[in-house]
Write an enzyme that holds these catalytic residues in place. Structure first.
Site, PDB file in Angstrom:
ATOM      1  N   TYR A   6       0.852  -1.195   0.000  1.00 43.67           N
ATOM      2  CA  TYR A   6       0.000   0.000   0.000  1.00 43.67           C
ATOM      3  C   TYR A   6       0.888   1.244   0.000  1.00 43.67           C
ATOM      4  O   TYR A   6       0.779   2.125   0.825  1.00 43.67           O
ATOM      5  CB  TYR A   6      -0.918  -0.020   1.230  1.00 43.67           C
ATOM      6  CG  TYR A   6      -2.102   0.933   1.127  1.00 43.67           C
ATOM      7  CD1 TYR A   6      -3.164   0.661   0.274  1.00 43.67           C
ATOM      8  CD2 TYR A   6      -2.144   2.106   1.890  1.00 43.67           C
ATOM      9  CE1 TYR A   6      -4.241   1.525   0.185  1.00 43.67           C
ATOM     10  CE2 TYR A   6      -3.236   2.977   1.801  1.00 43.67           C
ATOM     11  CZ  TYR A   6      -4.268   2.672   0.950  1.00 43.67           C
ATOM     12  OH  TYR A   6      -5.346   3.528   0.850  1.00 43.67           O
TER      13      TYR A   6
ATOM     14  N   GLN B 176       2.039   3.025  -5.646  1.00 42.92           N
ATOM     15  CA  GLN B 176       1.114   2.389  -6.583  1.00 42.92           C
ATOM     16  C   GLN B 176      -0.021   1.666  -5.857  1.00 42.92           C
ATOM     17  O   GLN B 176      -1.172   1.721  -6.291  1.00 42.92           O
ATOM     18  CB  GLN B 176       1.858   1.382  -7.483  1.00 42.92           C
ATOM     19  CG  GLN B 176       2.798   2.026  -8.486  1.00 42.92           C
ATOM     20  CD  GLN B 176       2.066   2.846  -9.537  1.00 42.92           C
ATOM     21  OE1 GLN B 176       1.003   2.465 -10.017  1.00 42.92           O
ATOM     22  NE2 GLN B 176       2.619   3.988  -9.887  1.00 42.92           N
TER      23      GLN B 176
ATOM     24  N   SER C  52       2.692  -3.529   9.447  1.00 44.51           N
ATOM     25  CA  SER C  52       2.866  -2.482   8.445  1.00 44.51           C
ATOM     26  C   SER C  52       2.269  -1.147   8.897  1.00 44.51           C
ATOM     27  O   SER C  52       1.145  -1.094   9.397  1.00 44.51           O
ATOM     28  CB  SER C  52       2.179  -2.916   7.148  1.00 44.51           C
ATOM     29  OG  SER C  52       2.104  -1.822   6.271  1.00 44.51           O
TER      30      SER C  52
ATOM     31  N   SER D 230       1.296   1.052   6.993  1.00 43.00           N
ATOM     32  CA  SER D 230       0.251   1.470   6.044  1.00 43.00           C
ATOM     33  C   SER D 230      -1.106   0.859   6.381  1.00 43.00           C
ATOM     34  O   SER D 230      -2.118   1.244   5.798  1.00 43.00           O
ATOM     35  CB  SER D 230       0.615   1.034   4.618  1.00 43.00           C
ATOM     36  OG  SER D 230       1.938   1.326   4.315  1.00 43.00           O
TER      37      SER D 230
ATOM     38  N   HIS E 238       5.626  -3.615 -12.891  1.00 45.94           N
ATOM     39  CA  HIS E 238       6.967  -3.482 -13.464  1.00 45.94           C
ATOM     40  C   HIS E 238       7.454  -4.910 -13.709  1.00 45.94           C
ATOM     41  O   HIS E 238       7.182  -5.798 -12.905  1.00 45.94           O
ATOM     42  CB  HIS E 238       7.872  -2.731 -12.480  1.00 45.94           C
ATOM     43  CG  HIS E 238       9.295  -2.545 -12.930  1.00 45.94           C
ATOM     44  ND1 HIS E 238       9.654  -2.347 -14.250  1.00 45.94           N
ATOM     45  CD2 HIS E 238      10.451  -2.498 -12.232  1.00 45.94           C
ATOM     46  CE1 HIS E 238      10.968  -2.197 -14.318  1.00 45.94           C
ATOM     47  NE2 HIS E 238      11.478  -2.295 -13.107  1.00 45.94           N
TER      48      HIS E 238
HETATM   49  P1  NAD Z   1       6.511   1.828  -2.576  1.00 44.20           P
HETATM   50  O1  NAD Z   1       7.917   1.738  -2.093  1.00 44.20           O
HETATM   51  O2  NAD Z   1       5.844   3.139  -2.671  1.00 44.20           O
HETATM   52  O3  NAD Z   1       5.545   0.966  -1.645  1.00 44.20           O
HETATM   53  C1  NAD Z   1       5.853  -0.268  -1.191  1.00 44.20           C
HETATM   54  C2  NAD Z   1       4.793  -0.722  -0.189  1.00 44.20           C
HETATM   55  O4  NAD Z   1       4.964  -2.127  -0.075  1.00 44.20           O
HETATM   56  C3  NAD Z   1       4.977  -0.182   1.208  1.00 44.20           C
HETATM   57  O5  NAD Z   1       4.268   0.977   1.436  1.00 44.20           O
HETATM   58  C4  NAD Z   1       4.440  -1.328   2.040  1.00 44.20           C
HETATM   59  O6  NAD Z   1       3.043  -1.197   2.133  1.00 44.20           O
HETATM   60  C5  NAD Z   1       4.732  -2.538   1.240  1.00 44.20           C
HETATM   61  N1  NAD Z   1       5.897  -3.343   1.639  1.00 44.20           N
HETATM   62  C6  NAD Z   1       7.201  -2.977   1.701  1.00 44.20           C
HETATM   63  N2  NAD Z   1       7.969  -4.008   2.032  1.00 44.20           N
HETATM   64  C7  NAD Z   1       7.127  -5.064   2.172  1.00 44.20           C
HETATM   65  C8  NAD Z   1       7.300  -6.421   2.511  1.00 44.20           C
HETATM   66  N3  NAD Z   1       8.515  -6.913   2.770  1.00 44.20           N
HETATM   67  N4  NAD Z   1       6.194  -7.206   2.563  1.00 44.20           N
HETATM   68  C9  NAD Z   1       4.963  -6.731   2.301  1.00 44.20           C
HETATM   69  N5  NAD Z   1       4.750  -5.454   1.974  1.00 44.20           N
HETATM   70  C10 NAD Z   1       5.804  -4.637   1.919  1.00 44.20           C
HETATM   71  O7  NAD Z   1       6.465   1.015  -3.959  1.00 44.20           O
HETATM   72  P2  NAD Z   1       5.935   1.557  -5.374  1.00 44.20           P
HETATM   73  O8  NAD Z   1       6.803   2.681  -5.820  1.00 44.20           O
HETATM   74  O9  NAD Z   1       4.480   1.723  -5.323  1.00 44.20           O
HETATM   75  O10 NAD Z   1       6.314   0.309  -6.288  1.00 44.20           O
HETATM   76  C11 NAD Z   1       5.501  -0.845  -6.368  1.00 44.20           C
HETATM   77  C12 NAD Z   1       5.648  -1.444  -7.754  1.00 44.20           C
HETATM   78  O11 NAD Z   1       5.139  -0.519  -8.711  1.00 44.20           O
HETATM   79  C13 NAD Z   1       7.080  -1.744  -8.161  1.00 44.20           C
HETATM   80  O12 NAD Z   1       7.088  -2.894  -8.949  1.00 44.20           O
HETATM   81  C14 NAD Z   1       7.447  -0.537  -9.009  1.00 44.20           C
HETATM   82  O13 NAD Z   1       8.458  -0.793  -9.940  1.00 44.20           O
HETATM   83  C15 NAD Z   1       6.119  -0.271  -9.702  1.00 44.20           C
HETATM   84  N6  NAD Z   1       5.904   1.085 -10.236  1.00 44.20           N
HETATM   85  C16 NAD Z   1       6.118   2.165  -9.456  1.00 44.20           C
HETATM   86  C17 NAD Z   1       5.854   3.428  -9.956  1.00 44.20           C
HETATM   87  C18 NAD Z   1       6.039   4.661  -9.109  1.00 44.20           C
HETATM   88  O14 NAD Z   1       5.901   5.754  -9.644  1.00 44.20           O
HETATM   89  N7  NAD Z   1       6.312   4.577  -7.807  1.00 44.20           N
HETATM   90  C19 NAD Z   1       5.366   3.574 -11.271  1.00 44.20           C
HETATM   91  C20 NAD Z   1       5.110   2.443 -12.035  1.00 44.20           C
HETATM   92  C21 NAD Z   1       5.389   1.203 -11.501  1.00 44.20           C
END
Ligand code: NAD
Ligand code: MG
Length: 345
Positions: free
Chosen positions: A26, A29, A52, A54, A109
């Protein structure tokens, strides 16, 4: 080759009828996907670790939150939205034991699928829906009846309907309102890594630093160099974003246009492009992915060193002072759920 684009009429939400989407994570994305899916009438559950930070945010937003393994069990479509470097471990421990024939595994991704960090069973669909924008934008424009363009790709089509599911998912998060482009896991992963390394994060910041250093070493005040080489970049990038390179050159002075067009290719020249090709090669042959997975598993020793070096750079020190004079910068920043501290591995 020109990419095929899909719009609202190409996606049918009925493909998600009777299915539960488990959004794992959470963060940037995760919050946007979960909330947009819910608003589109999709049955959604958020999967998180018990501790968590979140968890409460997601519940307060009206979502049902359960632990990752339980969510993987409940979900027919499991969208993995935790940081790429933790996905393989979480998949093995909490998702793989609960994934069943007929389920779909989804990503935003392609990294882990393309570089074999995650090897899903052949009996499940594997697709990607990747918004081309940060989560807060994906959420905000959705609530404004619009959408952020997305990429989608099918890696495995066990059910024969993976494409319908992926397009319905893209529609439910708002993507088809803007347009959804078809790609492959390989293309999305390799171009994404190359872009952030050579152009967006790596290339742009080194260009800024080199320009700043050139001015400061020539005796100009660092504050003036900061404004010229870093601060004003936003204006130029915004103009490119809105109107392309021509649009940018149309808006700046003719002096800037002539100077830029006649000098720019002396800064970025054929040698630079050759080094870009080397960097692309390391992405394509897996050298970068291997290096990054090892760095992450080792506790990020080199990343920490490079962060410290950057923190010591004059442009960062001077920037902190100058940005404190510009109170609108932080006021304008969109609020996004804060990132959790990464777990100690
Ligand atoms: P983020 O770092 O914002 O969020 C990660 C979330 O994952 C955390 O808030 C937490 O809720 C959870 N988390 C973290 N470690 C964990 C664990 N060990 N077990 C369970 N939950 C856990 O991540 P993001 O930037 O949203 O990226 C998520 C995916 O989306 C990735 O594959 C990324 O490449 C892709 N993506 C991101 C963007 C962007 O702009 N941020 C854009 C397109 C695609
Ligand atoms: Mg990216």
């Amino acid at each position: 080759m020109k990419a095929k684009v899909y719009y609202n009429t190409d996606g049918d939400l009925n493909a998600l009828a009777g299915k539960t989407v488990a959004v794992i994570g959470y963060g940037s994305q995760g919050h946007a996907h979960a909330l947009n899916l819910k608003d589109s009438g999709v049955d959604v559950v958020v999967g998180l670790r018990k501790n968590s930070s979140s968890w409460q945010d997601a519940e307060e937003a009206g979502l049902e939150v359960i632990e990752t393994a339980e969510a993987a069990k409940r979900g027919n479509i499991i969208m993995i939205l935790i940081p790429d470097q933790h996905q393989a471990r979480v998949y093995t421990s909490d998702i793989e034991p609960h994934i069943e024939k007929g389920d779909a595994l989804a990503f935003a991704h392609g990294f882990n699928i393309h570089f074999d960090g995650i090897v899903p069973p052949e009996s499940v669909d594997v697709f990607m829906v990747a918004p081309k924008g940060p989560g807060h934008l994906v959420r905000r424009v959705f609530t404004q009846e619009s959408g952020v363009p997305c990429l989608f790709a099918i890696y495995q089509d066990a059910s024969g309907s993976a494409k319908d599911t992926a397009l319905a998912y893209a529609k439910a998060i708002g993507g088809t309102r803007a347009g959804v482009l078809e790609t492959t896991f390989k293309e999305e992963t390799e171009t994404d890594l190359f872009g952030e390394q050579a152009v967006l994060c790596g290339g742009a910041s080194e260009l800024v630093k080199a320009g700043f250093e050139t001015l400061v070493e020539a005796g100009y005040q660092p504050e003036i160099a900061y404004f010229e080489c870093l601060h004003e970049l936003k204006l130029i990038v915004d103009l490119m974003y809105e109107g392309g390179i021509e649009g940018m050159y149309y808006s700046v002075s003719e002096t800037a246009e002539y100077g830029g067009l006649s000098r720019g290719d002396r800064v970025i020249d054929a040698d630079t492009k050759k080094r870009m090709k080397d960097i692309l090669g390391e992405v394509q042959n897996g050298t970068f992915a291997k290096e990054w997975m090892k760095e992450s598993a080792d506790g990020l020793p080199n990343l920490k060193k490079m962060r410290d070096n950057l923190d010591q750079h004059q442009i960062e020190k001077i920037g902190k002072d100058l940005r404190s004079m510009m109170n609108w910068i932080h006021n304008d920043k969109e609020s996004e759920p804060k990132k959790e501290a990464q777990p100690a591995e």
